[in-house]
Design an enzyme around this catalytic site. Structure first.
Site, PDB file in Angstrom:
ATOM      1  N   GLU A 167      -1.883 -25.994  28.411  1.00 11.97           N
ATOM      2  CA  GLU A 167      -3.073 -25.166  28.279  1.00 11.97           C
ATOM      3  C   GLU A 167      -3.366 -24.637  29.659  1.00 11.97           C
ATOM      4  OE1 GLU A 167      -7.098 -26.802  27.651  1.00 11.97           O
ATOM      5  OE2 GLU A 167      -7.169 -24.912  28.741  1.00 11.97           O
ATOM      6  N   CYS A 205     -12.162 -23.971  31.430  1.00 14.41           N
ATOM      7  CA  CYS A 205     -11.146 -23.066  30.897  1.00 14.41           C
ATOM      8  C   CYS A 205     -11.774 -22.037  29.959  1.00 14.41           C
ATOM      9  CB  CYS A 205     -10.045 -23.843  30.192  1.00 14.41           C
ATOM     10  SG  CYS A 205     -10.689 -25.131  29.141  1.00 14.41           S
TER      11      CYS A 205
HETATM   12  P1  NAP Z   1      -2.351 -27.414  38.735  1.00 14.39           P
HETATM   13  O1  NAP Z   1      -2.194 -27.025  40.147  1.00 14.39           O
HETATM   14  O2  NAP Z   1      -1.628 -26.606  37.735  1.00 14.39           O
HETATM   15  O3  NAP Z   1      -1.940 -28.955  38.613  1.00 14.39           O
HETATM   16  C1  NAP Z   1      -2.065 -29.711  37.421  1.00 14.39           C
HETATM   17  C2  NAP Z   1      -1.121 -30.894  37.488  1.00 14.39           C
HETATM   18  O4  NAP Z   1       0.226 -30.437  37.353  1.00 14.39           O
HETATM   19  C3  NAP Z   1      -1.156 -31.649  38.804  1.00 14.39           C
HETATM   20  O5  NAP Z   1      -0.958 -33.020  38.515  1.00 14.39           O
HETATM   21  C4  NAP Z   1      -0.001 -31.088  39.582  1.00 14.39           C
HETATM   22  O6  NAP Z   1       0.572 -32.023  40.462  1.00 14.39           O
HETATM   23  C5  NAP Z   1       1.003 -30.797  38.491  1.00 14.39           C
HETATM   24  N1  NAP Z   1       1.880 -29.675  38.825  1.00 14.39           N
HETATM   25  C6  NAP Z   1       1.489 -28.433  39.163  1.00 14.39           C
HETATM   26  N2  NAP Z   1       2.548 -27.654  39.369  1.00 14.39           N
HETATM   27  C7  NAP Z   1       3.640 -28.413  39.149  1.00 14.39           C
HETATM   28  C8  NAP Z   1       5.036 -28.177  39.223  1.00 14.39           C
HETATM   29  N3  NAP Z   1       5.532 -26.986  39.561  1.00 14.39           N
HETATM   30  N4  NAP Z   1       5.867 -29.195  38.945  1.00 14.39           N
HETATM   31  C9  NAP Z   1       5.383 -30.414  38.633  1.00 14.39           C
HETATM   32  N5  NAP Z   1       4.074 -30.698  38.565  1.00 14.39           N
HETATM   33  C10 NAP Z   1       3.203 -29.720  38.815  1.00 14.39           C
HETATM   34  O7  NAP Z   1      -3.881 -27.383  38.297  1.00 14.39           O
HETATM   35  P2  NAP Z   1      -5.137 -28.077  38.928  1.00 14.39           P
HETATM   36  O8  NAP Z   1      -4.782 -28.976  40.054  1.00 14.39           O
HETATM   37  O9  NAP Z   1      -5.863 -28.670  37.800  1.00 14.39           O
HETATM   38  O10 NAP Z   1      -6.010 -26.882  39.478  1.00 14.39           O
HETATM   39  C11 NAP Z   1      -5.488 -25.844  40.307  1.00 14.39           C
HETATM   40  C12 NAP Z   1      -5.769 -24.480  39.705  1.00 14.39           C
HETATM   41  O11 NAP Z   1      -5.388 -24.457  38.332  1.00 14.39           O
HETATM   42  C13 NAP Z   1      -7.225 -24.083  39.676  1.00 14.39           C
HETATM   43  O12 NAP Z   1      -7.658 -23.505  40.870  1.00 14.39           O
HETATM   44  C14 NAP Z   1      -7.247 -23.112  38.525  1.00 14.39           C
HETATM   45  O13 NAP Z   1      -6.857 -21.844  38.944  1.00 14.39           O
HETATM   46  C15 NAP Z   1      -6.240 -23.643  37.565  1.00 14.39           C
HETATM   47  N6  NAP Z   1      -6.836 -24.421  36.439  1.00 14.39           N
HETATM   48  C16 NAP Z   1      -7.044 -23.797  35.271  1.00 14.39           C
HETATM   49  C17 NAP Z   1      -7.567 -24.505  34.203  1.00 14.39           C
HETATM   50  C18 NAP Z   1      -7.776 -23.861  32.898  1.00 14.39           C
HETATM   51  O14 NAP Z   1      -8.127 -24.549  31.972  1.00 14.39           O
HETATM   52  N7  NAP Z   1      -7.584 -22.588  32.756  1.00 14.39           N
HETATM   53  C19 NAP Z   1      -7.884 -25.849  34.328  1.00 14.39           C
HETATM   54  C20 NAP Z   1      -7.660 -26.484  35.549  1.00 14.39           C
HETATM   55  C21 NAP Z   1      -7.129 -25.740  36.589  1.00 14.39           C
HETATM   56  P3  NAP Z   1       0.204 -32.063  42.019  1.00 14.39           P
HETATM   57  O15 NAP Z   1      -1.244 -31.692  42.132  1.00 14.39           O
HETATM   58  O16 NAP Z   1       0.486 -33.463  42.394  1.00 14.39           O
HETATM   59  O17 NAP Z   1       1.070 -31.070  42.668  1.00 14.39           O
END
Ligand code: NAP
Length: 528
Positions: free
Chosen positions: A265, A302
Site C-alpha cells: 500500500e 495515506c
Molecule cells: P519507506 O521509506 O517506504 O519504508 C517502509 C519500510 O520499507 C521500511 O522498513 C524500510 O526500511 C523498508 N524499505 C524501503 N525501501 C526498501 C527497499 N528498497 N528495500 C527493502 N526495504 C525497503 O516508508 P516510510 O519509512 O514509512 O516513510 C517514508 C516516506 O514514505 C514518507 O515520507 C512518505 O512519502 C511515504 N509514506 C507513504 C505512506 C502512505 O500510506 N501513502 C505511508 C507511510 C509513508 P528502512 O527504513 O530500514 O530502509
C-alpha cells in the site's frame, strides 16, 4: 519491560551483529536511549527456517485455537500498559491520545480476526456433490476451500507504529490465515516494535503455538528487508510505505526463481471533487472540515486529502479564502522523524515551484523542531493537465486546489489521475445523477468512494476497501484494512473425489463447524 534492542527469533532473542542504531525523538530532536542490533544474515536465515517449520504445524491448528492466540496478543498488548504509550510517543512525536486510540484499533483488529476464525465461514467452503447418473458423463464430487500460502514478511509503516506495524493489520490477517510472520521492524519505532513483539511471543507461548510462528528483526537499512524478500522460504509480503520502497520490493519479489506476491500500500493524494452546488451554501463548513482533515496527524495519513478539484467561480474563490483562513488558524504539529520532515519540506517546495502554481497560505510562524508547516496552493486545470508532477504525493499537511474551467475539464483532470485509495464527491445527491461521467471517471481510479465527507478515518469492518489501482496499491483486488485483508494470504485448493473422512473438516458432509458453505449452488450451513 526493559527494551533490549535484541532480535526476536521465534521464542529466543538474539544479538549476533555488532551494528546498532537508535530511534529518535522528533519532538526533543534528540536520539532515544535505546539501541537496537541489526539482524545478521544467520539470524535472518534462522527466522525463515523456523517459520517454514512452524508453518507445517500452525496451518493445521484449528481456527478457534488460532483465535485464542490472536485474542491473547491483544490482551498482552494491553498488558504493556503505559510503557507502550510512552515509548510510542517518544519514537513518533505523536500525542498520547493518538497512541491510545491506535492501540485500541490494533487490539480491535486482532479481536475482529479472532471472531472471523471462530465463526469459520471465511474459508469459502464450496461443494459440488457427485452426480453419478448425470448424462452424458457422470459428475465427480468436487470440494474447495482456502488454505494459507506460507511464511509472510511484513514491513511496518512509519506513520502507524501500532495499527500498521508489528501486530498491525498485515500481521493479524496473516496469522489469522494460518501463515507465520516475520516482521522487518520499522527503524523509526523499533522500541515500540520490540514491546509489541514481546507481547506476540508471550501470547504464542501461552496458547501453545509453534516456535517460529512469529519473529521480529531489527534493521535501519534496506538489506535485511531485501534478504527476507529473497529468501525462498518466504511466500508473500505485506508493505505500507513509499512508492519507491514498495516498488523496489515488488520488483525484487518478481525476479525470484519463485516469484511471490507483494501487497504494497503506497502513495495516494485522495482527490476531492467539489460539484457545483457544494460550495453555494456550505463552502465555509467544508473549508473548516477540510482544514482539519489536511492537518490531522500532521498530514501523515495515506488518506490525506492532497488534491481538491472544482470548477472556477466566486463560490470556489470564497472556499479557497476560507480554507486558507481555517488552516492558518490551526497549530502545526511534529512529524514522525527528521527524514520525513525534510522530505516534506523538499517535496512541498518542488511542487510549489511548478509553473502556474500560486500560494494560498503557508505557515510561516516559529514552530517546534520537525513541525510541519501547512501549505495550500492553487493551479488552474490546464496547467494541471500539462504537468504530471502536480499529482505527486507530498506526505504532510499540504493540499493543491485545482480550478477547472468547467465540468468537462473537471472530468478530464480526473481521467488523468493515477490510481488512488479514495475519491470524494461533495455536492447534492441529484448532482451524482446529473454528472455521471464525473462519477464514473472517479470510480475507475479509486478503492473507496465517499459522498459528502472527508477521506481521513478508515473504519475497520468487513466491507472496507483500503487499496486502489496502482500506485495506491500493487494489487487493487485486495484490501489491507478490515477482515477481507485475510484473502491476501490464502489460495484455494480443490479436492476431487476425495475420501470423506480425510477431507478438511470444513468440507465434510456433516459440517461439524456449522459454517456457511456454497453447496450445489446454494448458500447454506446445513449438512449434506
Ligand atoms: P519507506 O521509506 O517506504 O519504508 C517502509 C519500510 O520499507 C521500511 O522498513 C524500510 O526500511 C523498508 N524499505 C524501503 N525501501 C526498501 C527497499 N528498497 N528495500 C527493502 N526495504 C525497503 O516508508 P516510510 O519509512 O514509512 O516513510 C517514508 C516516506 O514514505 C514518507 O515520507 C512518505 O512519502 C511515504 N509514506 C507513504 C505512506 C502512505 O500510506 N501513502 C505511508 C507511510 C509513508 P528502512 O527504513 O530500514 O530502509
Amino acid at each position: 519491560m526493559k527494551i533490549s534492542g535484541r532480535n526476536y527469533i521465534g521464542y529466543r532473542t538474539s544479538t549476533q551483529n555488532s551494528k546498532t542504531f537508535n530511534t529518535f525523538n522528533p519532538k526533543l530532536n534528540t536520539p532515544n536511549p535505546w539501541s537496537f542490533n541489526e539482524a545478521s544474515d544467520e539470524e535472518i536465515d534462522e527466522a525463515c527456517s523456523l517459520a517454514e517449520q512452524a508453518f507445517l504445524e500452525y496451518k493445521l491448528i484449528p481456527g478457534v485455537r488460532k483465535a485464542e492466540f490472536l485474542r491473547s496478543i491483544a490482551n498482552e498488548i494491553e498488558g504493556l500498559g503505559v510503557e507502550l504509550i510512552s515509548v510510542y510517543t517518544q519514537e513518533s512525536g505523536l500525542p498520547e491520545g493518538r497512541a491510545i486510540g491506535e492501540r485500541g484499533r490494533t487490539m480491535g483488529q486482532l479481536r475482529a480476526f479472532a471472531s472471523l476464525l471462530e465463526e469459520g465461514s471465511w474459508v469459502e467452503a464450496t461443494i459440488d456433490t457427485a452426480q453419478p447418473n448425470r448424462e452424458p458423463q457422470p459428475k465427480v464430487d468436487i470440494r474447495k476451500k482456502l488454505f494459507p500460502i506460507g511464511p509472510i514478511t511484513v514491513f511496518g509503516s512509519s506513520n502507524f507504529p501500532l495499527a500498521f506495524s508489528t501486530a498491525g493489520g498485515d500481521t493479524a490477517s496473516a496469522l489469522a490465515a494460518g501463515c507465520p510472520v516475520i516482521v522487518k521492524s520499522h527503524p523509526m519505532h523499533a522500541g515500540t516494535g520490540e514491546l509489541v513483539a514481546s507481547a506476540i511471543v508471550k501470547a504464542a507461548e501461552k496458547t501453545g503455538m509453534p516456535n517460529g510462528v512469529f519473529s521480529n528483526l531489527n534493521s535501519s537499512g534496506i538489506e535485511v528487508g531485501e534478504q527476507l524478500v529473497l529468501n525462498p522460504k518466504i511466500k508473500g509480503v505485506g508493505f505500507t510505505g513509499s512508492i519507491k520502497g514498495g516498488m523496489a520490493l515488488h520488483k525484487l519479489a518478481g525476479e525470484r526463481q519463485e516469484p511471490i506476491p507483494v501487497f504494497a500500500e503506497m502513495g495516494s493524494i485522495n482527490p476531492v471533487v467539489v460539484l457545483p452546488s457544494a460550495l453555494l451554501e456550505n463552502g465555509e463548513n467544508w473549508a473548516k472540515q477540510y482544514a482539519s482533515s489536511i492537518m490531522l496527524g500532521a498530514g501523515q495519513f495515506c488518506t490525506n486529502p492532497g488534491l481538491i478539484l472544482a470548477t472556477k467561480g466566486t463560490s470556489l474563490d470564497s472556499f479557497i479564502k476560507h480554507l486558507g483562513k481555517e488552516i492558518s488558524a490551526l497549530e502545526s504539529s511534529c512529524m514522525l522523524h527528521p527524514n520525513i520532515h525534510d522530505n516534506y519540506e523538499k517535496e512541498k517546495k518542488e511542487l510549489s515551484g511548478q509553473g502556474g502554481v500560486n500560494m494560498v497560505v503557508e505557515n510561516e510562524k516559529n514552530v517546534g523542531p520537525n513541525h510541519a508547516r501547512q501549505k495550500v496552493v492553487t493551479v488552474n486545470g490546464s496547467n494541471f493537465l500539462k504537468n504530471s508532477k502536480l499529482q505527486r504525493e507530498v506526505f504532510g499537511p499540504f493540499s493543491i486546489v485545482v480550478r477547472c474551467e468547467d465540468t468537462n475539464q473537471l472530468e478530464q483532470v480526473i481521467s488523468k489521475l493515477d490510481g488512488q485509495l479514495t475519491g470524494t464527491l461533495l455536492g447534492d445527491s441529484t448532482e451524482l445523477e446529473k454528472y455521471p461521467k464525473i462519477v464514473q471517471a472517479l470510480q475507475s481510479k479509486v478503492g473507496r468512494l465517499l459522498f459528502n465527507g472527508v477521506p481521513t478515518g478508515v473504519e475497520v469492518c468487513p466491507s472496507m476497501q483500503h487499496g486502489g489501482p496502482f500506485p495506491a496499491s500493487t494489487d487493487s483486488r485486495f484490501t489491507s484494512v478490515g477482515t477481507a485483508a485475510i484473502r491476501r494470504w490464502v489460495r484455494p485448493i480443490t479436492y476431487q473425489n476425495w475420501p470423506e473422512h480425510l477431507l478438511p473438516v470444513e468440507l465434510r458432509d456433516e459440517n461439524p463447524l456449522e459454517i456457511m458453505r456454497l453447496v450445489d449452488g446454494e448458500h447454506t450451513n446445513r449438512k449434506i
